[in-house]
Write an enzyme that holds these catalytic residues in place. Structure first.
Site, PDB file in Angstrom:
ATOM      1  N   CYS A  44      76.694 -43.505  45.907  1.00 45.31           N
ATOM      2  CA  CYS A  44      75.314 -43.309  46.348  1.00 45.31           C
ATOM      3  C   CYS A  44      74.331 -43.354  45.185  1.00 45.31           C
ATOM      4  CB  CYS A  44      75.188 -41.986  47.104  1.00 45.31           C
ATOM      5  SG  CYS A  44      73.506 -41.634  47.642  1.00 45.31           S
ATOM      6  N   ALA A 116      92.201 -39.913  37.389  1.00 43.80           N
ATOM      7  CA  ALA A 116      93.253 -38.957  37.718  1.00 43.80           C
ATOM      8  C   ALA A 116      94.007 -39.456  38.939  1.00 43.80           C
ATOM      9  CB  ALA A 116      92.667 -37.578  37.987  1.00 43.80           C
ATOM     10  N   GLY A 264      81.908 -55.641  53.953  1.00 39.12           N
ATOM     11  CA  GLY A 264      82.535 -54.373  54.299  1.00 39.12           C
ATOM     12  C   GLY A 264      83.050 -53.630  53.091  1.00 39.12           C
ATOM     13  N   HIS A 436      47.547 -39.897  67.755  1.00 40.54           N
ATOM     14  CA  HIS A 436      46.912 -41.211  67.889  1.00 40.54           C
ATOM     15  C   HIS A 436      45.891 -41.428  66.763  1.00 40.54           C
ATOM     16  CE1 HIS A 436      45.444 -44.748  70.000  1.00 40.54           C
ATOM     17  NE2 HIS A 436      44.212 -44.322  69.791  1.00 40.54           N
TER      18      HIS A 436
END
Length: 451
Positions: A44, A116, A264, A436
């Site tokens: 991310c 790791a 993907g 509005h």
């Protein structure tokens, strides 16, 4: 009781892993360590949501300049300076990475900046050869881009490398029809590249509501992207001059300066030692229960490495719930229903709840839909339309799904998601006063079902 080096060892320094480590350590007093082989922050922060959204902002300014001119501003539009943007982007990602590292360390987490792997249910092996014992292991290694077998090693980009380009290519072939492909096609076109998007399926954004799919596809085409559905590669070759020769199922042979595979993502589990430790995988994804626990009691997994929803906020929620459950004495299950999401195309798409087809398969429904040109762009003659759609259970009147394609749809769907999650009915929407003039007032003004 065995004496372990740590109470918890987290493999993966992305959003889900860092949240789990911090909460387990700072809130619940666990002795926690974490290993990250690349950069703290994960997909991310480093190569996903954050740099992508910054590129979305950059790409949108070109259209904003044109819009300003149409409104009467005297502007002179130049070319986009990728190098200048890239330097600033690198600096921002470095800043965010340091924050992730500092926050984890401040919470008391020991960080190993290396790979790791799992040796057994209570042992982790670091890349430098050290063996660390731990009571619990959390796998939070996320996902990685997928390139079809025939084209691996050709030299094309994935979403991992697009932020590292030395220059902006004049022509790009984007392969794929998911949200990453659609977003990147729109970004590159907005920055000045000539973009062809090729997808083997019938329509982009498979799995989303059909009206939302069609609306986004029309917008991509309107922006100048050559969107080619029902089309696939048959051959791809990198030429001596660095360009690519692409052949497709329509019999065409074309040259592109760059090729981006957005076909993907797959769970990042290869070589972690999970299967050897007895952990069950499903097509590479770690199989977990409602508590994020695998079939091996001491090993857990959260985020994109599992077979659940691949979204950063979901990974964070799963990581937090895991820490509270295992170390806080408060069992917490993550609710994966009615999770909102956004696709940052231009305009954006936001969705929460069921699509029309999903809802119709469950029972009788009503559909409320409005498609129109927003005031801001209609004034200057732009044809881009907004879409607002509610899917409603006919018997209970409960809103089962909300789908929006409009500027700022990502912001709008977050608010709508609260109402859908609470179980709001169409009557609740109707009883809400409109603001509005706004686009979003359509959510409370659609009185008669479209179908």
């Amino acid at each position: 009781m065995p004496d372990f080096d740590y109470d918890l060892f987290v493999i993966g320094g992305g959003s889900g892993g860092v949240r789990a480590a911090r909460i387990a350590s700072s809130d619940h007093g666990a002795k926690v360590a974490m290993a990250e082989e690349f950069r703290m922050g994960g997909t991310c922060v480093i190569r996903g949501c954050v740099p992508k959204k910054l590129m979305v902002f950059a790409a949108g300014h070109g259209a904003s300049i044109d819009e300003g001119a149409a409104y009467g501003w005297q502007v002179e539009k130049g070319r986009f300076d990728w190098t200048r943007f890239r330097h600033r982007l690198d600096a921002e990602l470095n800043r965010l990475e340091s924050i992730y590292t500092r926050n984890a360390e401040t919470a008391g987490v020991t960080i190993y900046h290396q790979r790791a792997t799992v040796a057994d249910p209570h042992t982790v092996v670091l890349a430098d050869g050290r063996r660390v014992t731990t009571k619990h292991i959390l796998i939070a290694t996320g996902g990685t881009p997928f390139i079809p077998e025939p084209y691996r090693g050709v030299g094309a980009m994935t979403s991992n490398e697009i932020f590292l380009m030395d220059r902006l290519p004049a022509s790009v072939l984007v392969l794929g029809g998911g949200f990453i492909a659609c977003e990147m096609a729109g970004i590159l076109q907005g920055l000045g590249s000539s973009v062809t998007q090729m997808y083997r399926g019938q329509q982009v954004l498979r799995g989303f509501d059909a009206d939302l799919q069609d609306h986004v596809a029309a917008a991509l085409t309107q922006q100048g992207i050559a969107l080619e559905v029902n089309t696939d590669l048959t051959a791809l070759e990198k030429l001596d001059d660095g360009r690519f020769r692409a052949c497709d199922t329509q019999g065409r042979e074309r040259i592109f300066e760059a090729v981006l595979f957005a076909t993907g993502r797959v769970p990042n589990t290869q070589g972690l030692g999970l299967e050897e430790a007895g952990v069950v995988l499903d097509k590479g994804a770690v199989t977990v229960d409602d508590w994020s626990q695998t079939n091996v009691p001491s090993i857990f997994a959260v985020g994109d490495v599992t077979n659940r929803i691949q979204l950063t906020p979901v990974a964070i929620r799963e990581g937090h719930a895991f820490a509270d459950t295992v170390f806080g004495g408060t069992p917490v299950k993550v609710d994966h229903t009615n999770v909102p999401s956004a696709v940052f195309t231009r305009p954006e798409a936001g969705t929460v709840g069921l699509s029309e087809d999903e809802a119709r398969a469950q029972g009788e429904i009503e559909v409320y839909l409005a498609s129109f040109r927003p005031m801001q762009t209609a004034f200057i003659g732009t044809d881009t339309k907004a879409l607002f759609k509610l899917v409603v259970d006919k018997a209970s009147r409960r809103v089962l799904g909300c789908h929006i394609v409009a500027p700022g749809a990502g912001e709008l769907i977050q608010i709508a998601a609260v109402a859908v999650k609470m179980g709001a009915t169409k009557d609740d929407f109707d009883a809400t006063m409109a603001v509005h003039p706004t686009m979003s007032e359509e959510l409370v003004l659609m009185r008669k079902p479209t179908r």
